[in-house]
Enzyme design. Structure first.
Site, mmCIF file in Angstrom:
data_model
loop_
_atom_site.group_PDB
_atom_site.id
_atom_site.type_symbol
_atom_site.label_atom_id
_atom_site.label_comp_id
_atom_site.label_asym_id
_atom_site.label_seq_id
_atom_site.Cartn_x
_atom_site.Cartn_y
_atom_site.Cartn_z
ATOM 1 C CB CYS A 35 94.122 90.820 -20.489
ATOM 2 S SG CYS A 35 93.841 89.255 -18.921
ATOM 3 C CB CYS A 39 95.043 88.393 -23.153
ATOM 4 S SG CYS A 39 95.113 86.888 -21.598
ATOM 5 C CB CYS A 66 97.014 88.773 -17.576
ATOM 6 S SG CYS A 66 97.061 86.827 -18.211
ATOM 7 C CB CYS A 69 98.563 88.904 -22.512
ATOM 8 S SG CYS A 69 97.347 89.966 -20.896
#
Length: 189
Positions: A35, A39, A66, A69
């Site tokens: 991430c 995030c 992810c 994000c």
């Protein structure tokens, strides 16, 4: 990584600071997801986190991006920052037109509420304040550098009448457009 440095970086993840987006990436060992520091997903426990200096390093270690994000999209810009940048581009090209929040949101395919909230979180000001700033900067530039009439400048930045423009300009600059122009020309001589 030293423990103190790790704790400092982890604190930025816990605060979801966007200033470190693109500087490092957070790999969560339990989910195998990487991430951005900003995030908005649940903050992982520190014992499950590994920091990477690049997305490529995290991907090479077996993590996947992810879906929230999207660290693999928009370069260093998070999805929210990318949307704000798109809104800025639209506003910069059309600040002289009547651009409503709803129309802007329709162009970006988001709800007006989401746009307003996200834009203000990313930029610190609302889209309307950005339009106001763009208009003011253009008015100041043209007053200082051109011989265009106040009415022409007013019309070019979206005001229907010169008197409305004069009141608006004086409220922000503390002087009328003509006084502003005279002061700028006196300074440059």
């Amino acid at each position: 990584m030293e423990r103190e440095l790790f704790e400092r970086i982890y604190a930025t993840v816990a605060r979801r600071e966007s200033t470190y987006d693109g500087v490092y990436y957070t790999g969560v060992r339990t989910t195998k997801i990487v991430c951005r520091p900003s995030c908005r997903a649940k903050t992982p426990k520190p014992e499950n986190v590994t920091f990477y200096p690049s997305l490529e390093a995290a991907l090479a270690a077996g993590f996947r991006p992810c879906k929230r994000c999207k660290p693999d999209e928009n370069g260093v810009l998070s999805p929210d920052a990318a949307m704000a940048a798109q809104a800025d581009a639209i506003l910069a090209g059309r600040y002289a037109d009547k651009v409503t929040l709803s129309a802007l949101a329709d162009e970006l395919a988001v709800s007006p509420y989401h746009l307003q909230r996200t834009y203000k979180r990313v930029r610190g000001v609302s889209p309307a304040e950005t339009v106001e700033r763009l208009r003011r900067e253009e008015a100041e530039r043209r007053l200082a550098r051109s011989d265009d009439s106040v009415a022409d400048i007013a019309a070019s930045i979206g005001f229907g009448t010169a008197s409305h423009f004069t009141v608006w300009f004086a409220r922000g600059a503390g002087m009328t457009p003509t006084a502003y122009r005279n002061e700028r020309r006196t300074r440059s001589e």
